[in-house]
Design an enzyme around this catalytic site. Structure first.
Site, PDB file in Angstrom:
ATOM      1  N   LYS A 138       8.760  -0.509   1.675  1.00 31.56           N
ATOM      2  CA  LYS A 138       8.444  -1.666   0.824  1.00 31.56           C
ATOM      3  C   LYS A 138       7.630  -1.251  -0.390  1.00 31.56           C
ATOM      4  CE  LYS A 138       4.797  -4.428   1.847  1.00 31.56           C
ATOM      5  NZ  LYS A 138       3.861  -4.661   0.741  1.00 31.56           N
ATOM      6  N   ASN A 139       6.573  -0.460  -0.151  1.00 32.79           N
ATOM      7  CA  ASN A 139       5.642  -0.175  -1.252  1.00 32.79           C
ATOM      8  C   ASN A 139       6.175   0.864  -2.233  1.00 32.79           C
ATOM      9  OD1 ASN A 139       4.011  -2.118  -0.233  1.00 32.79           O
ATOM     10  ND2 ASN A 139       2.611  -0.719   0.783  1.00 32.79           N
ATOM     11  N   ARG A 186       1.399  -9.397  -5.145  1.00 34.14           N
ATOM     12  CA  ARG A 186       0.441  -8.396  -5.626  1.00 34.14           C
ATOM     13  C   ARG A 186       1.152  -7.354  -6.488  1.00 34.14           C
ATOM     14  NH1 ARG A 186      -4.646  -6.793  -6.793  1.00 34.14           N
ATOM     15  NH2 ARG A 186      -4.865  -4.556  -6.607  1.00 34.14           N
ATOM     16  N   PRO A 192      -9.053  -5.979  -7.294  1.00 31.86           N
ATOM     17  CA  PRO A 192      -9.179  -5.822  -8.754  1.00 31.86           C
ATOM     18  C   PRO A 192      -8.094  -4.922  -9.333  1.00 31.86           C
ATOM     19  CG  PRO A 192     -10.727  -4.410  -7.618  1.00 31.86           C
ATOM     20  CD  PRO A 192     -10.049  -5.225  -6.557  1.00 31.86           C
ATOM     21  N   ILE A 193      -7.940  -4.955 -10.637  1.00 35.85           N
ATOM     22  CA  ILE A 193      -7.031  -4.019 -11.315  1.00 35.85           C
ATOM     23  C   ILE A 193      -7.762  -3.301 -12.444  1.00 35.85           C
ATOM     24  CG2 ILE A 193      -4.893  -5.261 -10.718  1.00 35.85           C
ATOM     25  CD1 ILE A 193      -4.884  -6.357 -13.621  1.00 35.85           C
ATOM     26  N   ASP A 194      -9.073  -3.193 -12.330  1.00 34.60           N
ATOM     27  CA  ASP A 194      -9.858  -2.547 -13.398  1.00 34.60           C
ATOM     28  C   ASP A 194      -9.437  -1.100 -13.642  1.00 34.60           C
ATOM     29  OD1 ASP A 194     -11.192  -2.417 -10.704  1.00 34.60           O
ATOM     30  OD2 ASP A 194     -12.379  -0.911 -11.750  1.00 34.60           O
ATOM     31  N   GLN A 195      -9.033  -0.397 -12.602  1.00 26.12           N
ATOM     32  CA  GLN A 195      -8.622   1.005 -12.791  1.00 26.12           C
ATOM     33  C   GLN A 195      -7.274   1.100 -13.503  1.00 26.12           C
ATOM     34  OE1 GLN A 195     -10.751   3.717 -11.888  1.00 26.12           O
ATOM     35  NE2 GLN A 195     -12.021   1.874 -11.901  1.00 26.12           N
TER      36      GLN A 195
HETATM   37  C1  EPZ Z   1      -1.360  -0.835  -2.161  1.00 31.67           C
HETATM   38  O1  EPZ Z   1      -2.194  -1.892  -2.632  1.00 31.67           O
HETATM   39  C2  EPZ Z   1      -0.473  -1.458  -1.100  1.00 31.67           C
HETATM   40  N1  EPZ Z   1       0.307  -2.544  -1.698  1.00 31.67           N
HETATM   41  C3  EPZ Z   1      -1.311  -2.005   0.045  1.00 31.67           C
HETATM   42  O2  EPZ Z   1      -0.394  -2.374   1.060  1.00 31.67           O
HETATM   43  C4  EPZ Z   1      -2.204  -0.899   0.613  1.00 31.67           C
HETATM   44  O3  EPZ Z   1      -3.096  -1.474   1.555  1.00 31.67           O
HETATM   45  C5  EPZ Z   1      -2.999  -0.222  -0.509  1.00 31.67           C
HETATM   46  O4  EPZ Z   1      -2.120   0.217  -1.551  1.00 31.67           O
HETATM   47  C6  EPZ Z   1      -3.770   0.991   0.009  1.00 31.67           C
HETATM   48  O5  EPZ Z   1      -2.863   1.912   0.550  1.00 31.67           O
HETATM   49  C7  EPZ Z   1       1.389  -2.216  -2.431  1.00 31.67           C
HETATM   50  O6  EPZ Z   1       1.730  -1.064  -2.592  1.00 31.67           O
HETATM   51  C8  EPZ Z   1       2.157  -3.383  -3.014  1.00 31.67           C
HETATM   52  P1  EPZ Z   1      -5.238   0.208  -4.029  1.00 31.67           P
HETATM   53  P2  EPZ Z   1      -3.086  -1.656  -3.960  1.00 31.67           P
HETATM   54  O7  EPZ Z   1      -5.187   0.019  -5.498  1.00 31.67           O
HETATM   55  O8  EPZ Z   1      -2.355  -0.758  -4.877  1.00 31.67           O
HETATM   56  C9  EPZ Z   1      -9.774  -0.707  -4.990  1.00 31.67           C
HETATM   57  C10 EPZ Z   1       0.713  -3.735   2.573  1.00 31.67           C
HETATM   58  O9  EPZ Z   1       0.296  -4.100   3.680  1.00 31.67           O
HETATM   59  N2  EPZ Z   1      -9.308  -0.869  -6.372  1.00 31.67           N
HETATM   60  O10 EPZ Z   1      -4.879   1.536  -3.459  1.00 31.67           O
HETATM   61  O11 EPZ Z   1      -3.514  -2.984  -4.442  1.00 31.67           O
HETATM   62  C11 EPZ Z   1      -9.274  -1.818  -4.083  1.00 31.67           C
HETATM   63  O12 EPZ Z   1     -10.134  -2.948  -4.141  1.00 31.67           O
HETATM   64  C12 EPZ Z   1      -0.223  -3.762   1.397  1.00 31.67           C
HETATM   65  O13 EPZ Z   1       1.862  -3.275   2.348  1.00 31.67           O
HETATM   66  C13 EPZ Z   1     -10.230  -1.054  -7.388  1.00 31.67           C
HETATM   67  O14 EPZ Z   1     -11.427  -1.102  -7.144  1.00 31.67           O
HETATM   68  O15 EPZ Z   1      -4.323  -0.891  -3.330  1.00 31.67           O
HETATM   69  C14 EPZ Z   1      -9.285  -1.174  -2.736  1.00 31.67           C
HETATM   70  O16 EPZ Z   1     -10.600  -1.235  -2.187  1.00 31.67           O
HETATM   71  C15 EPZ Z   1      -1.510  -4.476   1.712  1.00 31.67           C
HETATM   72  N3  EPZ Z   1      -9.782  -1.193  -8.668  1.00 31.67           N
HETATM   73  C16 EPZ Z   1      -8.950   0.295  -3.035  1.00 31.67           C
HETATM   74  O17 EPZ Z   1      -9.219   0.470  -4.431  1.00 31.67           O
HETATM   75  C17 EPZ Z   1      -8.439  -1.133  -8.985  1.00 31.67           C
HETATM   76  O18 EPZ Z   1      -8.087  -1.241 -10.173  1.00 31.67           O
HETATM   77  C18 EPZ Z   1      -7.504   0.669  -2.788  1.00 31.67           C
HETATM   78  O19 EPZ Z   1      -6.699  -0.233  -3.510  1.00 31.67           O
HETATM   79  C19 EPZ Z   1      -7.520  -0.943  -7.931  1.00 31.67           C
HETATM   80  C20 EPZ Z   1      -7.973  -0.807  -6.639  1.00 31.67           C
END
Ligand code: EPZ
Length: 429
Positions: free
Chosen positions: A22-23, A93, A123-126
């Site tokens: 999926k991802n 998302r 968030p999406i700040d990164q």
């Molecule tokens: C992806 O989400 C997946 N979703 C999530 O899977 C998965 O849990 C996650 O990666 C971690 O592996 C999709 O791929 C659609 P991150 P994503 O950016 O990209 C912080 C599922 O069950 N962060 O890796 O949103 C964030 O808050 C879903 O299939 C920032 O601070 O996750 C988190 O604590 C649920 N700023 C950590 O990083 C940002 O700009 C990891 O988030 C981005 C993230």
């Protein structure tokens, strides 16, 4: 709303074939926006999130044809405006990948703020930090729309992510493939779906090196040719069925997987006393010997234990005599499902990011509701081990990410069926 009814007391047995990831699909499908020719994507999971991202591309003017259950033909050349602000976009998302793809092609993008699962701030700040480094200035319009724009072609940049982020890594990659010059992403995420996106982009003619490590280098190119590409198997779906096999003390051959992607899951199950046999494209999970050992799990970015298997393993550990712990290191609040497991008699307490599981008590059936995608999967696992029939609602969360979940569990001997809610059955004349 429709529900799942699951009869407990079964031992899963047989073979299950894993669908496409999926991802990976949710990044690869929007990535076609960058392509200068049509593409064919194979091994696409037929799940509601994928149908939704395909619908969004159609709303934007792309031609998306489902050639067969798991094959999509996508021609995105007709997309003329870098705007995606429909309700469909808000619903998911992964719609944030539209920002990177549209920015990479049009040097500007307006996308509705992404929705998604409700486990803490997302968030999406990164993502925006990476776009800004490449010349894309962002602003949020009345809290609903993220707009990123550059007055000229994006340029390469050296970006050090503050947190290891799957989405930010993939989104910056998308924005960088046609930018001028070299983009370096440091502290990049290393998940299998990141490598899959990079492989897809490179097959079209992009120049990406280092995906799967924490330093990814992208040299911009001008043209991306159409390709046929097959998505990797879903690591998390595989881990879900492995956990279910272990929880029911069954014996299941999980087919169409890349065993290397499952190393942390396999290691944890082996630590618990489950017998795992690895083949080229399958793993055999044998928990028929019964007594499993407690364990402690700490979720981490890949190659650590995946956060997306955390709820499923909590359900498994609730069936294991003794005290186990889980530490959720990725998300702030990914324990909303615990309340539902407690309703089924599980003895789990949560303190901050740590869950303490006193396992071994037989779970009882109870009406429970999925609070997110993986939480819903955990409830199916718990229900398979419970005494009696469990009714699970909010199953639309589960159907977002698990293809033919009822059929696959039934093929393993589970007594699970979908109960249509009379309120939602549309009677056509
Ligand atoms: C992806 O989400 C997946 N979703 C999530 O899977 C998965 O849990 C996650 O990666 C971690 O592996 C999709 O791929 C659609 P991150 P994503 O950016 O990209 C912080 C599922 O069950 N962060 O890796 O949103 C964030 O808050 C879903 O299939 C920032 O601070 O996750 C988190 O604590 C649920 N700023 C950590 O990083 C940002 O700009 C990891 O988030 C981005 C993230």
């Amino acid at each position: 709303m429709d529900k799942f009814i699951v009869k407990g007391g079964c031992h899963l047995n047989g073979e299950v074939s894993i669908s496409g990831a999926k991802n990976a699909a949710l990044a690869i499908i929007p990535a076609v926006i960058l392509c200068d020719e049509p593409c064919r994507i194979e091994n696409v999971p037929n799940i509601s999130d994928v149908r939704l991202i395909g619908k969004i591309l159609c709303e934007m003017g792309a031609n998306v044809t489902r050639v067969s259950k798991n094959v999509l033909d996508i021609d995105a050349r007709n997309i003329k405006y870098p705007v995606a602000v429909s309700n469909s976009v808000r619903g998911m998302r992964a719609s944030y990948y539209l920002l990177g793809a549209l920015l990479g092609k049009f040097h500007k993008a307006s996308v509705a703020m992404p929705g998604g699962c409700n486990f803490g701030v997302r968030p999406i700040d990164q993502h925006l930090k990476g776009f800004a480094a490449m010349g894309g200035k962002s602003q949020t319009l009345n809290g609903a729309i993220v707009e990123v724009s550059s007055d000229r072609k994006l340029h390469g940049a050296h970006i050090y992510l503050d947190v290891v982020s799957v989405g930010a890594t993939m989104n910056i990659m998308l924005a960088a493939v046609k930018a001028e010059g070299l983009t370096v992403i440091e502290n990049a995420a290393k998940e299998p779906h990141i490598v899959d996106l990079a492989n897809f982009l490179n097959s079209m003619g992009a120049n990406i090196r280092g995906a799967g490590t924490d330093v990814i280098k992208v040299r911009g190119v001008n043209y991306l040719k159409g390709v046929t590409y097959s998505i990797i198997p879903d690591q998390i779906e595989a881990g879900t069925y492995m956990a279910a096999a272990a929880a029911t003390r069954g014996k299941v051959l999980v087919k169409n997987v890349i065993p290397k992607h499952l190393d942390s899951i396999t290691a944890k199950l082996s630590e618990m006393g489950v017998e795992i046999t690895e083949y080229d494209e399958a793993v055999l999970v044998d928990a028929t010997q019964g007594n499993l050992r407690v364990c402690n799990i700490k979720t981490m970015p890949h190659p650590g234990f995946p956060t997306d298997c955390q709820p499923q393993f909590a359900a498994l550990l609730a069936t294991v005599d003794g005290t186990s712990t889980i530490k959720e290191s990725v998300w702030d609040n990914r324990y909303q499902y615990v309340g539902e497991l407690v309703r089924m008699g599980a003895n789990i307490t949560v303190e901050g990011r740590i869950a303490i599981i006193e396992g071994g008590e037989l779970l009882n059936s109870a009406p429970v509701k999925a609070t997110d995608l993986r939480a819903g999967a955990a409830l199916i696992i718990a229900a398979l081990c419970a005494d009696g029939d469990t009714e699970i609602s909010n199953i639309e969360y589960i159907e977002r990410g698990y293809e033919e979940v009822v059929e696959k569990f039934r093929s393993l001997g589970a007594d699970i069926r979908k109960k249509f809610d009379p309120e939602t059955v549309v009677v056509t004349a």
